[in-house]
Each structure stands twice: as C-alpha cells, then as structure tokens.
Design a protein around this motif. Structure first.
Motif, PDB file in Angstrom:
ATOM      1  N   THR A  51      67.388 156.906 -41.293  1.00  0.00           N
ATOM      2  CA  THR A  51      68.408 156.205 -42.066  1.00  0.00           C
ATOM      3  C   THR A  51      69.685 156.006 -41.266  1.00  0.00           C
ATOM      4  OG1 THR A  51      67.488 157.131 -44.090  1.00  0.00           O
ATOM      5  CG2 THR A  51      69.716 156.249 -44.224  1.00  0.00           C
ATOM      6  N   ALA A  52      70.178 157.054 -40.644  1.00  0.00           N
ATOM      7  CA  ALA A  52      71.426 156.963 -39.878  1.00  0.00           C
ATOM      8  C   ALA A  52      71.281 155.995 -38.708  1.00  0.00           C
ATOM      9  CB  ALA A  52      71.849 158.336 -39.379  1.00  0.00           C
ATOM     10  N   ALA A  53      70.150 156.035 -38.024  1.00  0.00           N
ATOM     11  CA  ALA A  53      69.939 155.150 -36.875  1.00  0.00           C
ATOM     12  C   ALA A  53      69.875 153.691 -37.305  1.00  0.00           C
ATOM     13  CB  ALA A  53      68.652 155.535 -36.146  1.00  0.00           C
ATOM     14  N   VAL A  54      69.151 153.413 -38.383  1.00  0.00           N
ATOM     15  CA  VAL A  54      69.018 152.029 -38.848  1.00  0.00           C
ATOM     16  C   VAL A  54      70.344 151.517 -39.394  1.00  0.00           C
ATOM     17  CG1 VAL A  54      67.870 150.546 -40.546  1.00  0.00           C
ATOM     18  CG2 VAL A  54      66.539 152.183 -39.212  1.00  0.00           C
ATOM     19  N   LEU A  55      71.059 152.339 -40.139  1.00  0.00           N
ATOM     20  CA  LEU A  55      72.364 151.919 -40.646  1.00  0.00           C
ATOM     21  C   LEU A  55      73.344 151.676 -39.503  1.00  0.00           C
ATOM     22  CD1 LEU A  55      72.830 154.136 -43.830  1.00  0.00           C
ATOM     23  CD2 LEU A  55      72.341 151.692 -43.721  1.00  0.00           C
ATOM     24  N   GLY A  56      73.321 152.534 -38.498  1.00  0.00           N
ATOM     25  CA  GLY A  56      74.190 152.341 -37.331  1.00  0.00           C
ATOM     26  C   GLY A  56      73.866 151.062 -36.588  1.00  0.00           C
ATOM     27  N   ALA A  57      72.581 150.791 -36.410  1.00  0.00           N
ATOM     28  CA  ALA A  57      72.164 149.565 -35.728  1.00  0.00           C
ATOM     29  C   ALA A  57      72.550 148.338 -36.546  1.00  0.00           C
ATOM     30  CB  ALA A  57      70.656 149.586 -35.481  1.00  0.00           C
ATOM     31  N   THR A  58      72.422 148.431 -37.859  1.00  0.00           N
ATOM     32  CA  THR A  58      72.803 147.325 -38.738  1.00  0.00           C
ATOM     33  C   THR A  58      74.296 147.045 -38.637  1.00  0.00           C
ATOM     34  OG1 THR A  58      71.008 147.870 -40.258  1.00  0.00           O
ATOM     35  CG2 THR A  58      72.780 146.488 -41.122  1.00  0.00           C
ATOM     36  N   ARG A  59      75.081 148.095 -38.669  1.00  0.00           N
ATOM     37  CA  ARG A  59      76.534 147.927 -38.548  1.00  0.00           C
ATOM     38  C   ARG A  59      76.915 147.312 -37.207  1.00  0.00           C
ATOM     39  NH1 ARG A  59      77.335 153.685 -41.187  1.00  0.00           N
ATOM     40  NH2 ARG A  59      77.396 153.050 -43.377  1.00  0.00           N
ATOM     41  N   ALA A  60      76.271 147.777 -36.147  1.00  0.00           N
ATOM     42  CA  ALA A  60      76.554 147.233 -34.814  1.00  0.00           C
ATOM     43  C   ALA A  60      76.194 145.749 -34.752  1.00  0.00           C
ATOM     44  CB  ALA A  60      75.792 148.015 -33.758  1.00  0.00           C
ATOM     45  N   LEU A  61      75.075 145.386 -35.344  1.00  0.00           N
ATOM     46  CA  LEU A  61      74.658 143.983 -35.365  1.00  0.00           C
ATOM     47  C   LEU A  61      75.664 143.129 -36.117  1.00  0.00           C
ATOM     48  CD1 LEU A  61      72.531 141.873 -34.644  1.00  0.00           C
ATOM     49  CD2 LEU A  61      71.352 142.481 -36.746  1.00  0.00           C
ATOM     50  N   VAL A  62      76.189 143.642 -37.221  1.00  0.00           N
ATOM     51  CA  VAL A  62      77.195 142.899 -37.985  1.00  0.00           C
ATOM     52  C   VAL A  62      78.458 142.695 -37.153  1.00  0.00           C
ATOM     53  CG1 VAL A  62      78.761 143.036 -39.971  1.00  0.00           C
ATOM     54  CG2 VAL A  62      76.328 143.552 -40.253  1.00  0.00           C
ATOM     55  N   VAL A  63      78.909 143.742 -36.466  1.00  0.00           N
ATOM     56  CA  VAL A  63      80.118 143.635 -35.648  1.00  0.00           C
ATOM     57  C   VAL A  63      79.924 142.626 -34.523  1.00  0.00           C
ATOM     58  CG1 VAL A  63      81.598 144.902 -34.024  1.00  0.00           C
ATOM     59  CG2 VAL A  63      80.977 145.933 -36.214  1.00  0.00           C
ATOM     60  N   VAL A  64      78.794 142.686 -33.858  1.00  0.00           N
ATOM     61  CA  VAL A  64      78.517 141.740 -32.765  1.00  0.00           C
ATOM     62  C   VAL A  64      78.437 140.319 -33.309  1.00  0.00           C
ATOM     63  CG1 VAL A  64      76.758 141.027 -31.086  1.00  0.00           C
ATOM     64  CG2 VAL A  64      77.412 143.434 -31.279  1.00  0.00           C
ATOM     65  N   SER A  65      77.775 140.149 -34.449  1.00  0.00           N
ATOM     66  CA  SER A  65      77.669 138.813 -35.052  1.00  0.00           C
ATOM     67  C   SER A  65      79.040 138.249 -35.397  1.00  0.00           C
ATOM     68  CB  SER A  65      76.807 138.866 -36.316  1.00  0.00           C
ATOM     69  OG  SER A  65      75.507 139.270 -36.001  1.00  0.00           O
ATOM     70  N   GLU A  66      79.899 139.082 -35.962  1.00  0.00           N
ATOM     71  CA  GLU A  66      81.252 138.631 -36.291  1.00  0.00           C
ATOM     72  C   GLU A  66      82.019 138.238 -35.033  1.00  0.00           C
ATOM     73  OE1 GLU A  66      82.863 141.858 -38.570  1.00  0.00           O
ATOM     74  OE2 GLU A  66      81.961 141.142 -40.423  1.00  0.00           O
ATOM     75  N   GLY A  67      81.832 138.982 -33.957  1.00  0.00           N
ATOM     76  CA  GLY A  67      82.482 138.643 -32.695  1.00  0.00           C
ATOM     77  C   GLY A  67      81.998 137.320 -32.148  1.00  0.00           C
TER      78      GLY A  67
END
Length: 77
Positions: A51-67
C-alpha cells in the motif's frame, strides 16, 4: 483512487480476478517473488505492505504530471 484502479486491472482484496490482466500476468510469470512489482500491487490491493509503495508511486506520478503540464502551458504562452 488507487484501489479502484488496481481492481480495474484485476488486483482485488481476495487475489487476482479470473480472466483479468493481473491473472494473465501472474500466469505468464508463474510463481511470484516477494517484493516483485506484481506481488507489491497485489499486496496493495489487499491492504498490505504494498500500500505505501503504490500510494507513494501514485503521488510521485501526480507531481511529475503536474510539472509536465506546467511546462507545456508555459511553452504555449
């Protein structure tokens, strides 16, 4: 957001759903190794260590997408 997406690909709280991407991927690989990408996704769907790994990866993907969107918007102005 993450659990419905995992479920859409076949990773459920009870294990891989039959005739799904998750079940086809697992049958193609055979025995899963602990800590592999597929076992981490299954663990996340079951509320385990993944759960923590997938949530972290999801958050990172959102940040990169916003950038990326911000850069595209700046270039188009």
């Amino acid at each position: 957001m993450t659990v419905p997406l995992l479920s859409a690909f076949g990773w459920t709280a009870l294990g891989p759903r039959a005739a799904s991407f998750a079940s086809m991927a697992q049958s193609g690989i055979g025995s899963l190794q602990a800590g592999s990408a597929l076992s981490t996704l299954q663990s996340a769907a079951m509320g385990g260590y993944g759960t923590a790994a997938v949530l972290g990866a999801t958050r990172a993907l959102v940040v990169v997408s916003e950038g990326v969107v911000a850069v595209i918007k700046r270039r188009s102005e």
